[in-house]
Motif scaffolding. Sequence first.
Motif, PDB file in Angstrom:
ATOM      1  N   ILE A  65     129.877  94.737  23.115  1.00  0.00           N
ATOM      2  CA  ILE A  65     131.333  95.535  23.111  1.00  0.00           C
ATOM      3  C   ILE A  65     131.541  96.084  21.959  1.00  0.00           C
ATOM      4  O   ILE A  65     131.973  95.394  21.050  1.00  0.00           O
ATOM      5  CB  ILE A  65     132.496  94.855  23.629  1.00  0.00           C
ATOM      6  N   PRO A  66     131.436  97.617  21.698  1.00  0.00           N
ATOM      7  CA  PRO A  66     131.814  97.884  20.426  1.00  0.00           C
ATOM      8  C   PRO A  66     133.328  97.480  19.955  1.00  0.00           C
ATOM      9  O   PRO A  66     134.182  97.542  20.753  1.00  0.00           O
ATOM     10  CB  PRO A  66     131.684  99.399  20.593  1.00  0.00           C
ATOM     11  N   TYR A  67     133.375  97.141  18.754  1.00  0.00           N
ATOM     12  CA  TYR A  67     134.777  96.640  18.013  1.00  0.00           C
ATOM     13  C   TYR A  67     135.839  97.763  18.306  1.00  0.00           C
ATOM     14  O   TYR A  67     136.882  97.418  18.723  1.00  0.00           O
ATOM     15  CB  TYR A  67     134.685  96.252  16.785  1.00  0.00           C
ATOM     16  N   GLU A  68     135.322  99.262  18.160  1.00  0.00           N
ATOM     17  CA  GLU A  68     136.508 100.165  18.165  1.00  0.00           C
ATOM     18  C   GLU A  68     136.905 100.221  19.598  1.00  0.00           C
ATOM     19  O   GLU A  68     138.102 100.623  19.701  1.00  0.00           O
ATOM     20  CB  GLU A  68     136.000 101.338  17.889  1.00  0.00           C
ATOM     21  N   ILE A  69     136.652  99.896  20.711  1.00  0.00           N
ATOM     22  CA  ILE A  69     136.959 100.202  21.800  1.00  0.00           C
ATOM     23  C   ILE A  69     137.085  98.924  22.752  1.00  0.00           C
ATOM     24  O   ILE A  69     137.030  98.979  24.046  1.00  0.00           O
ATOM     25  CB  ILE A  69     135.915 101.186  22.920  1.00  0.00           C
ATOM     26  N   ARG A  70     137.125  97.838  22.015  1.00  0.00           N
ATOM     27  CA  ARG A  70     137.301  96.335  22.687  1.00  0.00           C
ATOM     28  C   ARG A  70     138.634  96.281  23.582  1.00  0.00           C
ATOM     29  O   ARG A  70     138.424  95.799  24.734  1.00  0.00           O
ATOM     30  CB  ARG A  70     137.291  95.357  21.692  1.00  0.00           C
ATOM     31  N   ILE A  71     139.704  96.820  23.101  1.00  0.00           N
ATOM     32  CA  ILE A  71     141.052  96.622  23.749  1.00  0.00           C
ATOM     33  C   ILE A  71     140.734  97.333  25.306  1.00  0.00           C
ATOM     34  O   ILE A  71     141.094  96.696  26.144  1.00  0.00           O
ATOM     35  CB  ILE A  71     142.192  96.966  23.042  1.00  0.00           C
ATOM     36  N   PRO A  72     140.351  98.657  25.335  1.00  0.00           N
ATOM     37  CA  PRO A  72     140.316  99.222  26.551  1.00  0.00           C
ATOM     38  C   PRO A  72     139.348  98.435  27.469  1.00  0.00           C
ATOM     39  O   PRO A  72     139.447  98.382  28.855  1.00  0.00           O
ATOM     40  CB  PRO A  72     139.737 100.527  26.361  1.00  0.00           C
ATOM     41  N   VAL A  73     138.171  98.084  27.076  1.00  0.00           N
ATOM     42  CA  VAL A  73     137.156  97.240  27.797  1.00  0.00           C
ATOM     43  C   VAL A  73     137.759  95.948  28.332  1.00  0.00           C
ATOM     44  O   VAL A  73     137.537  95.882  29.373  1.00  0.00           O
ATOM     45  CB  VAL A  73     135.726  96.995  26.781  1.00  0.00           C
ATOM     46  N   PHE A  74     138.444  95.282  27.356  1.00  0.00           N
ATOM     47  CA  PHE A  74     139.111  94.044  27.749  1.00  0.00           C
ATOM     48  C   PHE A  74     139.984  94.402  28.779  1.00  0.00           C
ATOM     49  O   PHE A  74     140.050  93.629  29.852  1.00  0.00           O
ATOM     50  CB  PHE A  74     139.918  93.434  26.814  1.00  0.00           C
ATOM     51  N   ILE A  75     140.940  95.216  28.710  1.00  0.00           N
ATOM     52  CA  ILE A  75     141.736  95.649  30.044  1.00  0.00           C
ATOM     53  C   ILE A  75     141.140  96.007  31.300  1.00  0.00           C
ATOM     54  O   ILE A  75     141.383  95.654  32.183  1.00  0.00           O
ATOM     55  CB  ILE A  75     142.813  96.879  29.371  1.00  0.00           C
ATOM     56  N   LEU A  76     139.999  96.667  31.107  1.00  0.00           N
ATOM     57  CA  LEU A  76     139.120  97.119  32.472  1.00  0.00           C
ATOM     58  C   LEU A  76     138.698  95.687  32.816  1.00  0.00           C
ATOM     59  O   LEU A  76     138.930  95.463  34.250  1.00  0.00           O
ATOM     60  CB  LEU A  76     138.132  98.166  32.118  1.00  0.00           C
ATOM     61  N   ILE A  77     138.270  94.817  32.281  1.00  0.00           N
ATOM     62  CA  ILE A  77     137.599  93.935  32.852  1.00  0.00           C
ATOM     63  C   ILE A  77     138.708  92.847  33.463  1.00  0.00           C
ATOM     64  O   ILE A  77     138.590  92.428  34.594  1.00  0.00           O
ATOM     65  CB  ILE A  77     136.964  92.847  31.634  1.00  0.00           C
ATOM     66  N   ILE A  78     139.942  92.720  32.437  1.00  0.00           N
ATOM     67  CA  ILE A  78     141.186  92.133  33.438  1.00  0.00           C
ATOM     68  C   ILE A  78     141.487  92.752  34.675  1.00  0.00           C
ATOM     69  O   ILE A  78     141.926  92.104  35.438  1.00  0.00           O
ATOM     70  CB  ILE A  78     142.166  91.951  32.033  1.00  0.00           C
ATOM     71  N   ALA A  79     141.555  93.958  34.507  1.00  0.00           N
ATOM     72  CA  ALA A  79     142.171  94.886  35.744  1.00  0.00           C
ATOM     73  C   ALA A  79     141.063  94.516  37.054  1.00  0.00           C
ATOM     74  O   ALA A  79     141.696  94.383  38.208  1.00  0.00           O
ATOM     75  CB  ALA A  79     142.217  96.296  35.653  1.00  0.00           C
TER      76      ALA A  79
END
Length: 236
Positions: A65-79
Amino acid sequence: MNTRRFRELAHNGLWKQNTGLAQLLGLCPILAVSTSMVNAVSLGLATILVMALANLAVSALRSYIPYEIRIPVFILIIAALTTVVDLSFNAFFHDLYLVLGIFIPLIVTNCIVLARVEAYAAKNDPLGSTLDGVMMGLGLVWVLGLLGGIRELLGAGTLFSGIEMIVPSLSAWNVFGDGYPGFLVAMLPPGAFITLGCLIAAFNAINAKLAERARRRPPAAPIAQDATDAEPAAAG
């Protein structure tokens, strides 16, 4: 995983960094769903599932997971995981699903889940991250259960109201009998804030007493030097 690390994770999740009493995260579901013990614990168990699986997934994929887009990716996983839990509740515990309503999908926006994913899972191994999610979730569950039990007991005079939605053969325990008039404030939002404030005050008082006891504890005696080590020094 060694015993020391396991105990540290358990202590942090259940007490030291308790999400409901120490970090004060997720107050919206804590206050809204804690009108009964069953509702509160059920939402807490759903949150445990999401936290444990999200921590496991993020920890396993963190190097990709690229550091710059980690938050959107985390939210997608949680969703995605929240959707699985939401559909599972709808399929297997439909009556309870209707009672909990929007608060199961709102686990996606619960800052408890995202905070642990960012603070721990993104930096540690999958096993430790999963255990961290479970322990943080259990810390939330016991706070929710205690808060819901107190409010239900004071407000309606019962415990385990709604348990038949999970186990049809069981029923609520009428603690004070049918003549109990109920204490309406306990079931309303002001009662939730007052009860949670009392729990936080008790939590802080216990921590202060433990810290004071630790300060008064006498220091450990220094280890005596071994005679075989002292002899050459004396000879010199």
